[in-house]
Scaffold this active site. Structure first.
Site, PDB file in Angstrom:
ATOM      1  N   CYS A 129       0.817  -1.227   0.000  1.00  0.00           N
ATOM      2  CA  CYS A 129       0.000   0.000   0.000  1.00  0.00           C
ATOM      3  C   CYS A 129       0.845   1.268   0.000  1.00  0.00           C
ATOM      4  O   CYS A 129       0.329   2.351  -0.271  1.00  0.00           O
ATOM      5  CB  CYS A 129      -0.933   0.014   1.205  1.00  0.00           C
ATOM      6  N   HIS A 279      -3.763   7.189   1.897  1.00  0.00           N
ATOM      7  CA  HIS A 279      -4.024   5.852   1.352  1.00  0.00           C
ATOM      8  C   HIS A 279      -5.457   5.452   1.700  1.00  0.00           C
ATOM      9  O   HIS A 279      -5.982   5.829   2.755  1.00  0.00           O
ATOM     10  CB  HIS A 279      -3.018   4.866   1.946  1.00  0.00           C
ATOM     11  N   ASN A 309     -10.030  -0.731  -1.485  1.00  0.00           N
ATOM     12  CA  ASN A 309      -8.584  -0.555  -1.337  1.00  0.00           C
ATOM     13  C   ASN A 309      -7.891  -1.130  -2.585  1.00  0.00           C
ATOM     14  O   ASN A 309      -7.949  -2.335  -2.820  1.00  0.00           O
ATOM     15  CB  ASN A 309      -8.120  -1.288  -0.068  1.00  0.00           C
TER      16      ASN A 309
HETATM   17  O1  UT7 Z   1      -4.075  -1.312   3.219  1.00  0.00           O
HETATM   18  C1  UT7 Z   1      -3.372  -1.254   4.429  1.00  0.00           C
HETATM   19  C2  UT7 Z   1      -3.696  -2.344   5.312  1.00  0.00           C
HETATM   20  N1  UT7 Z   1      -5.054  -2.569   5.693  1.00  0.00           N
HETATM   21  C3  UT7 Z   1      -5.665  -1.825   6.628  1.00  0.00           C
HETATM   22  O2  UT7 Z   1      -5.222  -0.768   7.010  1.00  0.00           O
HETATM   23  C4  UT7 Z   1      -6.897  -2.411   7.253  1.00  0.00           C
HETATM   24  C5  UT7 Z   1      -6.891  -2.172   8.750  1.00  0.00           C
HETATM   25  N2  UT7 Z   1      -7.960  -2.850   9.473  1.00  0.00           N
HETATM   26  C6  UT7 Z   1      -9.277  -2.583   9.291  1.00  0.00           C
HETATM   27  O3  UT7 Z   1      -9.632  -1.786   8.446  1.00  0.00           O
HETATM   28  C7  UT7 Z   1     -10.298  -3.262  10.199  1.00  0.00           C
HETATM   29  O4  UT7 Z   1      -9.606  -3.943  11.232  1.00  0.00           O
HETATM   30  C8  UT7 Z   1     -11.216  -4.243   9.443  1.00  0.00           C
HETATM   31  C9  UT7 Z   1     -12.201  -3.458   8.583  1.00  0.00           C
HETATM   32  C10 UT7 Z   1     -10.438  -5.201   8.601  1.00  0.00           C
HETATM   33  C11 UT7 Z   1     -12.046  -5.059  10.456  1.00  0.00           C
HETATM   34  O5  UT7 Z   1     -12.809  -4.188  11.287  1.00  0.00           O
HETATM   35  P1  UT7 Z   1     -12.823  -4.398  12.871  1.00  0.00           P
HETATM   36  O6  UT7 Z   1     -13.734  -3.410  13.431  1.00  0.00           O
HETATM   37  O7  UT7 Z   1     -11.394  -4.371  13.342  1.00  0.00           O
HETATM   38  O8  UT7 Z   1     -13.466  -5.816  13.007  1.00  0.00           O
HETATM   39  P2  UT7 Z   1     -12.880  -7.148  13.697  1.00  0.00           P
HETATM   40  O9  UT7 Z   1     -11.811  -7.744  12.859  1.00  0.00           O
HETATM   41  O10 UT7 Z   1     -12.571  -6.867  15.139  1.00  0.00           O
HETATM   42  O11 UT7 Z   1     -14.124  -8.072  13.650  1.00  0.00           O
HETATM   43  C12 UT7 Z   1     -15.327  -7.768  14.392  1.00  0.00           C
HETATM   44  C13 UT7 Z   1     -16.342  -8.828  14.093  1.00  0.00           C
HETATM   45  C14 UT7 Z   1     -15.811 -10.243  14.256  1.00  0.00           C
HETATM   46  O12 UT7 Z   1     -16.860 -11.060  14.759  1.00  0.00           O
HETATM   47  P3  UT7 Z   1     -16.951 -11.405  16.322  1.00  0.00           P
HETATM   48  O13 UT7 Z   1     -15.690 -12.145  16.635  1.00  0.00           O
HETATM   49  O14 UT7 Z   1     -17.064 -10.097  17.036  1.00  0.00           O
HETATM   50  O15 UT7 Z   1     -18.184 -12.248  16.404  1.00  0.00           O
HETATM   51  C15 UT7 Z   1     -15.477 -10.673  12.861  1.00  0.00           C
HETATM   52  O16 UT7 Z   1     -15.527 -12.071  12.674  1.00  0.00           O
HETATM   53  O17 UT7 Z   1     -16.752  -8.729  12.728  1.00  0.00           O
HETATM   54  C16 UT7 Z   1     -16.574  -9.992  12.071  1.00  0.00           C
HETATM   55  N3  UT7 Z   1     -16.241  -9.741  10.681  1.00  0.00           N
HETATM   56  C17 UT7 Z   1     -17.185  -9.581   9.730  1.00  0.00           C
HETATM   57  N4  UT7 Z   1     -18.516  -9.631   9.770  1.00  0.00           N
HETATM   58  C18 UT7 Z   1     -19.205  -9.418   8.630  1.00  0.00           C
HETATM   59  C19 UT7 Z   1     -15.014  -9.587  10.121  1.00  0.00           C
HETATM   60  N5  UT7 Z   1     -15.154  -9.320   8.804  1.00  0.00           N
HETATM   61  C20 UT7 Z   1     -16.491  -9.326   8.550  1.00  0.00           C
HETATM   62  C21 UT7 Z   1     -17.242  -9.117   7.367  1.00  0.00           C
HETATM   63  N6  UT7 Z   1     -18.582  -9.159   7.457  1.00  0.00           N
HETATM   64  N7  UT7 Z   1     -16.657  -8.833   6.175  1.00  0.00           N
END
Ligand code: UT7
Length: 352
Positions: A129, A279, A309
């Site tokens: 990225c 980004h 992204n």
């Molecule tokens: O390009 C440079 C690198 N990338 C980034 O900078 C990305 C950085 N990270 C993020 O943008 C966020 O961490 C994400 C968008 C990837 C995830 O958001 P989050 O608020 O950190 O969610 P999480 O990973 O803590 O997941 C929360 C819940 C989980 O369920 P439980 O364990 O609470 O029941 C996940 O399993 O959301 C669930 N989950 C989803 N649910 C529906 C994870 N992905 C999804 C999905 N749809 N696509």
């Protein structure tokens, strides 16, 4: 002293628009099915990331990353009033190369019709990225040093063929789209102290490498590829792995620091900057950076809502998007900051 500037800008995204509503129904060839394939929703994607839709190439086997790069490069070269033969160096950033080796820049060179025994230098860079700012920094240094005169810097990604379209991969899969952006960097014909590319700075922290990666192979093993791609029990290595929360925190922290540093080092203030282009990994990250770095919100340009992204392509793609929309004008001054896998990050201040 010679100064470098951006002479031309271009971008390309494929025609197919994939809205969040369609995502749960896509199979592994990103073909829409009647039954849900993945447990996710428009509401989750939109509220956590700000993404509404992204673009995918057709899955007809005819598209590679260099094909997206070609279209963006042609647009940038034309915008500079040049022809492909005027380019004397190509720097291509991607995490989705056409094949393992050779690099994708040489395929782009051939597609531009400038290969052969007098062919220009070609670099592939692997800063994910952060690829665009790393590439811009290299191009700026080459031009200032008198090594090359017109450097094509391209960020190009074809993600849609390497995502895990199942609930297992949903945290990463929903984020990414296909696209490319490019600039031509050359000598500033009428340089002043603060014209053209004013500033670039890049950094990396290898201790973050395993928080966001895609293996595909492991050269420490024999055979280096040891999975059956059709077997979901053992094909994890084909897909990106991310510790999302950790990446999120590091992204905010380092993008804020890189932005503040850019202003400190140049002595500029937000009055001197027309646009802030971060980004595009997550709209929430960009909102947090805007708040903590005290950036005037009306100067922030995002495009993640429409493209997701696109990794190395996000910065030139976002600038070009807003230029086509009439907001960004030729000569406007941009402060851009990036963060990605590695961890790698950086910032640049440049006129477009
Ligand atoms: O390009 C440079 C690198 N990338 C980034 O900078 C990305 C950085 N990270 C993020 O943008 C966020 O961490 C994400 C968008 C990837 C995830 O958001 P989050 O608020 O950190 O969610 P999480 O990973 O803590 O997941 C929360 C819940 C989980 O369920 P439980 O364990 O609470 O029941 C996940 O399993 O959301 C669930 N989950 C989803 N649910 C529906 C994870 N992905 C999804 C999905 N749809 N696509």
């Amino acid at each position: 002293m010679t100064r470098a500037k951006i002479l031309g800008l271009g971008s390309y995204v494929p025609d197919r628009v994939v809205k969040n509503e369609e995502i749960p129904y896509l199979d592994h060839h990103h073909v829409r099915q009647k039954e849900k394939q993945t447990e996710t929703s428009d509401e989750w994607i939109r509220s956590r990331t700000g993404i509404e839709e992204r673009r995918y190439v057709p899955n007809d086997g005819k598209w590679r990353t260099s094909d997206l790069a070609l279209r963006a490069a042609e647009a940038a070269i034309a915008d500079a009033g040049l022809e492909p033969k005027d380019i004397d160096c190509i720097i291509l950033g991607t995490l989705s190369p056409d094949i393992h080796f050779p690099g994708t820049a040489v395929f782009l060179q051939s597609k531009l019709g400038i290969d052969g025994e007098e062919g220009c230098a070609c670099y592939d860079i692997r800063q994910q990225c952060s690829g665009f700012i790393y590439g811009l920094e290299m191009a700026d240094a080459f031009v200032k040093a008198g090594k090359f005169e017109r450097v094509l810097v391209v960020g190009s990604e074809l993600h849609s063929h390497s995502l895990d379209y199942s609930t297992r991969g949903r945290d990463v899969m929903v984020l990414f789209g296909d696209g490319a952006g490019a600039v031509v960097v050359g000598k500033d014909p009428s340089p002043t102290e603060k014209s053209g590319i004013l500033y670039t700075h890049t950094q990396a922290d290898g201790s973050g490498a395993w928080h966001l990666y895609l293996k595909c192979f492991d050269i420490g093993k024999i055979p280096m590829v040891y999975y059956d791609g059709n077997d979901p029990e053992q094909n994890r290595d084909m897909y990106p792995t991310m510790d999302g929360k950790r990446v999120y925190l590091h992204a905010v922290r380092n993008m804020v620091a890189a932005t503040k540093r850019a202003l400190e080092k140049t002595g500029l203030t937000w009055d001197d900057i027309d646009w802030f282009v971060p980004h595009q990994a997550n709209l929430r990250i960009n909102e947090a950076v805007t708040q903590y770095a005290q950036i005037p919100p009306e100067k922030v340009l995002n495009s993640i809502m429409w493209y997701g992204n696109t990794t190395a392509a996000t910065v030139p793609l976002t600038i070009d998007h807003w230029r086509k929309a009439g907001k960004v004008k030729k000569g406007d001054r941009v402060l851009s900051t990036v963060f990605g896998s590695g961890f790698t990050w950086g910032a640049g201040i440049f006129e477009v």
